[in-house]
Design an enzyme around this catalytic site. Structure first.
Site, PDB file in Angstrom:
ATOM      1  N   LYS A   1      44.109  26.376  -0.096  1.00 33.24           N
ATOM      2  CA  LYS A   1      43.559  27.497  -0.869  1.00 33.24           C
ATOM      3  C   LYS A   1      42.280  28.079  -0.266  1.00 33.24           C
ATOM      4  O   LYS A   1      42.028  29.272  -0.348  1.00 33.24           O
ATOM      5  CB  LYS A   1      43.287  27.054  -2.310  1.00 33.24           C
ATOM      6  CG  LYS A   1      44.541  26.759  -3.122  1.00 33.24           C
ATOM      7  CD  LYS A   1      45.255  28.034  -3.493  1.00 33.24           C
ATOM      8  CE  LYS A   1      46.452  27.780  -4.403  1.00 33.24           C
ATOM      9  NZ  LYS A   1      47.267  28.995  -4.587  1.00 33.24           N
TER      10      LYS A   1
ATOM     11  N   GLU B   1      41.451  33.898 -11.079  1.00 33.46           N
ATOM     12  CA  GLU B   1      42.284  33.183 -12.041  1.00 33.46           C
ATOM     13  C   GLU B   1      42.553  31.806 -11.467  1.00 33.46           C
ATOM     14  O   GLU B   1      42.491  31.626 -10.250  1.00 33.46           O
ATOM     15  CB  GLU B   1      43.613  33.925 -12.251  1.00 33.46           C
ATOM     16  CG  GLU B   1      44.699  33.658 -11.193  1.00 33.46           C
ATOM     17  CD  GLU B   1      44.367  34.176  -9.798  1.00 33.46           C
ATOM     18  OE1 GLU B   1      43.524  35.067  -9.682  1.00 33.46           O
ATOM     19  OE2 GLU B   1      44.963  33.669  -8.813  1.00 33.46           O
TER      20      GLU B   1
ATOM     21  N   SER C   1      50.564  20.991   1.996  1.00 33.39           N
ATOM     22  CA  SER C   1      49.584  22.009   1.592  1.00 33.39           C
ATOM     23  C   SER C   1      48.338  21.449   0.925  1.00 33.39           C
ATOM     24  O   SER C   1      47.290  22.080   0.935  1.00 33.39           O
ATOM     25  CB  SER C   1      50.250  23.018   0.672  1.00 33.39           C
ATOM     26  OG  SER C   1      50.813  22.346  -0.439  1.00 33.39           O
TER      27      SER C   1
END
Lengths: 266, 403
Positions: free
Chosen positions: B91, B113, B380
């Site tokens: 991220k 968000e 990830s």
């Protein structure tokens, strides 16, 4: 037949702004919609917006979000709304659906245009369908005699205002950057917005977002061709569930009188 | 093979994408597109981003053969270690890029968000790095479930706004972030966490995440001398998968996106938008959605909070539509088994999101072995964040793996 344009012309002949109240179909329940529309008609609405509830209404503040959630939880379906509306449209001022693009897309733009027109609806307002994305929807609506109402915001560019000159019905002027809701004061930018729109667009301009009292309606009515009142009316309905029709009548009557007084003084 | 350059000027990936937002936001999206294009051509911006990714995020992340897994399954498996990034997942590649752009644009306020809190933490981290104020919208149900991530965000100086509307999860947090942006558009930059939203976000987030695939392409050629036959990555909104797929799009490599089948696609309790493949418009773009017959958005379900979203990025819809990528789905129980399996095989606890990709490889092992596959999995994120939840889940279900 330009019923929306005619409604604005009729109001202008009386020397006042058109009054455009909004109700959410299915709130408190769908079988109350005919009574509410009748009450708004008697109270002097010139155009009525009927909201088709959507699960994710990102242009709406808390009042309209809650109304939509409740309507959906009660099982309100689009086909039922169309049926109820078809039974009342002939006796009402021009009706305009306000909904979001996904329910329209899912129903099928062509089918929804056909069924809206058959139900006697005069136009659509779709707040998450900006002008640049609206070409196909606009054309389809137009083929069925429906106006897709263009929106103008305080941030809109001159280029956008020039483009929506080709729109139909009226221009929905969004009075503030923000979502729908009850506000203490009318944004000072309303007059600027209306003037800017009128520089480029021949259509009537109605202003909404945050208008909740007769004083505010009068203030906006001084500069705009139409005054849109949504959250404040739905809040009134929510606070008087059992007598929603009477409460809606009283509330909208008060707004209409404020606009009439303005006309008398002018 | 899809080789057409997407998105086009209007932000379309074939029929998907676009900009479905209130008119108020359209000028802001134009400005963002323009400024992003300028920044991406500016050597100064690129250099600053590169240095941050290297010295702050810790890139490049390693790529290594998973020896025990390869031996157990009978074919080569490689892991791209995005779990080793600062904050523990991919991220941050995107939030550092977007916050750098926000600073360049002179925006003073950052909003985002978040679902489980990973993107919220990554945004709060990047904002802290630049001395900017971040406000994070998070569904109140997620705030309750992910109390530690809420604390992390606060620790990093961010303000967390619990969202009480709708299903009180990621989709509603996204609605609320968009409402904030419509209201404060003049001074606020909205950092979207995946390859979703109105144009230019799906393109911009893809570009920022493409660093994963660029590195992986170079690394796997160095490590094995060959292209992989398959690249496997989990898909919620789809940013880690798009990040690794994109630089391989012209290569003869099968791209496999793994969605969350939750309790099973047939039960209706899942998050597998592409398996259902019903087009719809949510949060600014046209893609595939979980929705009912009236176009009302349906709640998603997955054991992995990061995959628990009722939509998917428009470029994934496009890759499915053109056939360039294949999309499959893995159930909660399969992902959980892979969570354990990879931990034991490799000493790597994967995020539950990434465990979906691992699970698909295990599930398809026989076929992949027969093909003599060389599989690259995008790992990830790390699973530390999920340990508590998995422990509770297994205790409740009486699975007793840890007993």
């Amino acid at each position: 037949m330009d019923r929306i344009g005619q409604a604005f012309r009729d109001a202008r002949e009386e020397g006042r702004s058109a009054l455009i109240p909004y109700v959410t179909a299915g709130f408190p329940t769908l079988d109350r919609l005919p009574g509410l529309v009748k009450a708004l008609t008697r109270a002097g609405a010139d155009v009525i917006e009927i909201g088709i509830p959507f699960s994710d209404p990102l242009a709406d503040g808390p009042v309209l979000q809650r109304a939509a959630t409740e309507a959906l939880e009660a099982g309100t379906r689009i086909r039922d709304i169309l049926r109820v509306v078809s039974e009342i449209a002939a006796e009402a001022p021009p009706l305009v659906f306000l909904t979001y693009i996904n329910p329209v897309f899912r129903y099928g733009v062509e089918a929804f245009a056909r069924d809206s027109a058959a139900a006697g609806v005069a136009g659509w307002i779709i707040p998450d369908l900006p002008w640049l994305e609206s070409r196909a929807v606009r054309d389809t609506a137009s083929q069925h005699g429906l106006a897709l109402i263009p929106l103008a915001a305080p941030t809109s560019t001159d280029q956008h205002l020039k483009a929506i000159a080709r729109g139909q019905g009226f221009v929905y002027g969004v009075s503030v950057t923000g979502v729908t809701g009850v506000r203490e004061a009318v944004d000072t930018g309303v007059e600027t917005l209306v003037e800017r729109v009128k520089t480029y667009v021949g259509l009537p301009v109605a202003v909404g977002f945050g208008i909740s009292t007769p004083d505010q309606a009068r203030e906006v009515g001084r500069v705009a061709d139409g005054v849109i009142v949504g959250s404040a009316l739905v809040k009134t309905i929510a606070e008087h569930r059992d007598t929603a029709e009477d409460a809606a009548y009283q509330f909208v009557r008060g707004l209409r009188e404020a606009l009439d007084n303005l006309a008398a003084k002018a | 093979m899809a080789t057409k350059r997407v998105p086009d000027q209007r932000g379309r990936f074939g029929p998907f994408g676009g900009r479905y937002v209130p008119e108020t936001l359209m000028p802001a999206l134009d400005a963002l597109t323009r400024q992003y294009q300028e920044a991406r051509r500016d050597p100064g911006f690129r250099r600053e981003l590169e240095l941050l990714l290297k010295d702050y995020v810790g890139r490049p992340t390693p790529l290594r053969r998973a020896d025990q897994m390869s031996q157990a399954l009978g074919f080569d498996v490689f892991l791209k270690r995005e779990d080793l990034n600062h904050t523990g997942a991919h991220k941050i590649n995107n939030t550092v890029g977007q916050v750098l752009l926000a600073r360049r644009m002179g925006k003073t306020r950052i909003i985002a968000e978040t679902g489980a809190g990973q993107h919220g933490v990554a945004t709060a981290t990047a904002a802290a790095l630049f001395g900017l104020k971040a406000e994070i919208y998070m569904g109140s149900e997620d705030v309750r479930r992910q109390a530690l991530n809420v604390y992390r965000m606060k620790l990093l100086g961010a303000e967390v706004h619990p969202v009480e509307s709708g299903t009180r999860t990621l989709k509603d947090a996204t609605n609320e972030a968009i409402r904030d942006w419509v209201t404060n558009v003049r001074d606020t930059f909205y950092v979207i966490g995946s390859v979703v939203g109105p144009h230019p976000y799906p393109m911009m987030v893809r570009d920022f995440q493409s660093v994963i695939g660029k590195e992986a392409r170079r690394q796997i050629l160095k490590v094995s001398g060959e292209m992989p036959t398959h690249i496997v990555a989990s898909v919620g909104g789809g940013s880690n998968s798009m990040g690794i797929f994109y630089p391989f799009r012209h290569d003869p490599v099968q791209l496999i996106g793994v969605e969350a089948a939750g309790e099973g696609v047939e039960t209706g309790r899942h998050a597998a938008s592409i398996q259902v493949a019903e087009p719809g418009i949510l949060h600014g773009s046209l893609s595939y959605l979980l929705q009912d017959a009236d176009g009302q958005i349906q709640p998603a379900h997955s054991i992995s909070a990061g995959l628990d979203y009722p939509g998917v990025g428009p470029e994934h819809a496009y890759l499915h539509h053109t056939g360039r990528a294949q999309y499959v789905a893995i159930r909660d129980d399969q992902a959980l088994a892979a969570f354990h399996q990879l931990s034991q095989w490799e000493g790597i606890i994967p995020a539950l999101e990434s465990a979906h990709a691992v699970a698909w490889v295990i599930d398809q092992a026989e076929r992949l072995k027969a093909e003599a596959a060389r599989v690259l999995i995008n790992l990830s994120g790390r699973g530390d964040k999920d340990v508590d939840q998995v422990f509770q889940y297994e205790t409740e279900k009486g699975v007793g793996r840890h007993g």
